[in-house]
Design an enzyme around this catalytic site. Structure first.
Site, PDB file in Angstrom:
ATOM      1  N   SER A   4      47.208 -77.100  -3.461  1.00 30.96           N
ATOM      2  CA  SER A   4      45.799 -77.479  -3.317  1.00 30.96           C
ATOM      3  C   SER A   4      45.236 -78.290  -4.475  1.00 30.96           C
ATOM      4  CB  SER A   4      44.937 -76.225  -3.109  1.00 30.96           C
ATOM      5  OG  SER A   4      45.079 -75.744  -1.797  1.00 30.96           O
ATOM      6  N   LYS A  62      43.485 -81.446  -3.620  1.00 23.77           N
ATOM      7  CA  LYS A  62      42.077 -81.567  -3.246  1.00 23.77           C
ATOM      8  C   LYS A  62      41.228 -82.252  -4.315  1.00 23.77           C
ATOM      9  CE  LYS A  62      42.554 -77.718  -0.098  1.00 23.77           C
ATOM     10  NZ  LYS A  62      42.752 -76.274  -0.037  1.00 23.77           N
ATOM     11  N   SER A 114      38.538 -73.658  -1.759  1.00 17.73           N
ATOM     12  CA  SER A 114      39.798 -74.319  -1.411  1.00 17.73           C
ATOM     13  C   SER A 114      40.026 -74.388   0.089  1.00 17.73           C
ATOM     14  CB  SER A 114      40.987 -73.622  -2.097  1.00 17.73           C
ATOM     15  OG  SER A 114      42.101 -74.481  -2.162  1.00 17.73           O
ATOM     16  N   LYS A 123      41.066 -77.308 -10.668  1.00 11.11           N
ATOM     17  CA  LYS A 123      41.547 -76.834  -9.364  1.00 11.11           C
ATOM     18  C   LYS A 123      42.851 -76.057  -9.478  1.00 11.11           C
ATOM     19  CE  LYS A 123      41.033 -76.532  -4.925  1.00 11.11           C
ATOM     20  NZ  LYS A 123      41.683 -75.201  -4.971  1.00 11.11           N
TER      21      LYS A 123
END
Length: 368
Positions: A54, A57, A109, A214
């Site tokens: 993730s 992202k 997320s 993140k």
């Protein structure tokens, strides 16, 4: 005719930690950079291509912010829901602002949020992925390839610690991105009354100065983290991939950076760098100043030479407008170029009248 001036500046400096050396971390693929300059302070295997889960992202978020309108309300369609993995539980037919989707993307997320953003910005995931890959090349993240906007595993979906640091550094140029990723929580009002998103990035709570960015996890990628923190006007970005001790390793990297480096000005915009002669002007000399500030992270304890090379025309002819580019300044460390900036006119210089120039020339000859 061009002239070149070489200025030698002695300042406290030490090169980055040797690439063959490490900090006894558990992770095997990591990097630490300073955000303003992009200087690599320490790294290990940072150009190895790996799945990044993730942390994908980060790119999805910056494109949502750059390409979209945060206040725009978006209708959720069938293709946006039931994506799998982490979710903000979007429902077909509901309406939600792009800003809310972006917070849901980065704090909770949400994989469904990523798909909804992609479909809204580009009309389909496939077209959005093209946009993602185009942006990576523009940034210089040449060892990254996206196949989706969320990071669920695909053999052709990969990045490197170095590239993720570059992408995060680029994204931090945007104030809205910074606002989103440093938020510990976010409350959104929508058709389901209220949603409350809590940021999964523990750096914001656990680390002094933590301000983003993140986390990511899949069984194939392992634990992946892009973390940032700011102290004394210096932001560090740490990336560690496939690392079961992800947060502690990122904290150790940033501890090393903050304990050993400080951000120093090499030059400031509007600082006099050199002067050039002016023909037919109301002034004979024109100061040149850098167009931008340049700060660089440095260590105390060892002196090294930074060389500054200034290149300009020997003379220019009036009129000259303030801000006109009239040269360049280059900064070298150990013979390697680390910065190049434009040199610009500090102020206007108007053209002097023919008769006044004639009078001045006559007066000069009379006094010789």
């Amino acid at each position: 005719m061009k002239k070149s001036i070489l200025l030698l500046v002695l300042i406290m400096f030490i090169p980055c930690l040797s690439y063959g050396e490490d900090l006894n971390l558990d992770g095997q693929n990591y990097i630490l950079i300073e955000e303003k300059s992009g200087r690599v302070l320490v790294e290990k295997n940072s150009n190895v291509k790996l799945p990044m889960a993730s942390t994908t992202k980060i790119m999805t978020a910056i494109l949502a912010i750059e390409q979209g309108v945060m206040d725009e309300e978006i209708k959720i369609f069938k293709n946006d829901v039931n994506v799998g993995g982490s979710s903000i539980y979007l429902k077909e037919g509901e309406r939600i602002k792009l800003e809310d989707l972006t917070y849901g993307l980065m704090l909770r997320s949400g994989n469904d949020s990523a798909v909804a953003i992609a479909n809204h910005i580009s009309g389909s995931e496939e077209e959005f992925v093209k946009l993602m890959n185009k942006k990576t090349k523009e940034i210089g993240a040449i060892n990254t390839h996206f196949t989706n906007p969320h990071g669920l595993h695909d053999d052709n979906h990969y990045s490197t610690a170095y590239d993720l640091a570059l992408i995060a550094r680029y994204a931090f140029n945007n104030e809205k991105f910074e606002e989103v990723v440093k938020s510990k929580s976010y409350r959104v009002k929508n058709e389901r009354e209220y949603d409350y998103f809590v940021n999964k990035n523990k750096t914001l709570w656990d680390y002094n100065g933590g301000d983003g960015v993140k986390i990511g996890y899949t069984s194939d990628a392992g634990r992946c983290l892009v973390a940032s923190a700011s102290r004394n006007n210096m932001r560090l970005i740490a990336v560690t991939l496939k690392d079961y001790n992800w947060f502690n390793d990122a904290y150790s990297l940033m501890d090393y950076g903050f304990e050993n480096y400080s951000l120093y000005p090499i030059y400031l915009k509007d600082q006099l760098i050199t002067q050039i002669s002016v023909l037919k002007g109301k002034k004979d000399k024109l100061p040149l100043v850098p167009k931008n500030d340049f700060f660089y992270p440095m260590q105390d304890g060892e002196k090294n030479n930074i060389k500054i090379s200034v290149r300009t025309d020997e003379t220019v002819e009036a009129p000259i407008l303030k801000g006109t580019e009239l040269g360049s300044v280059e900064v070298y460390l150990n013979g390697q170029l680390i910065r190049k900036d434009k040199l610009i006119a500090k102020y206007d210089i108007l053209k002097e009248s023919f008769f006044k120039r004639l009078f001045k020339q006559h007066f000069k000859e009379e006094n010789n």
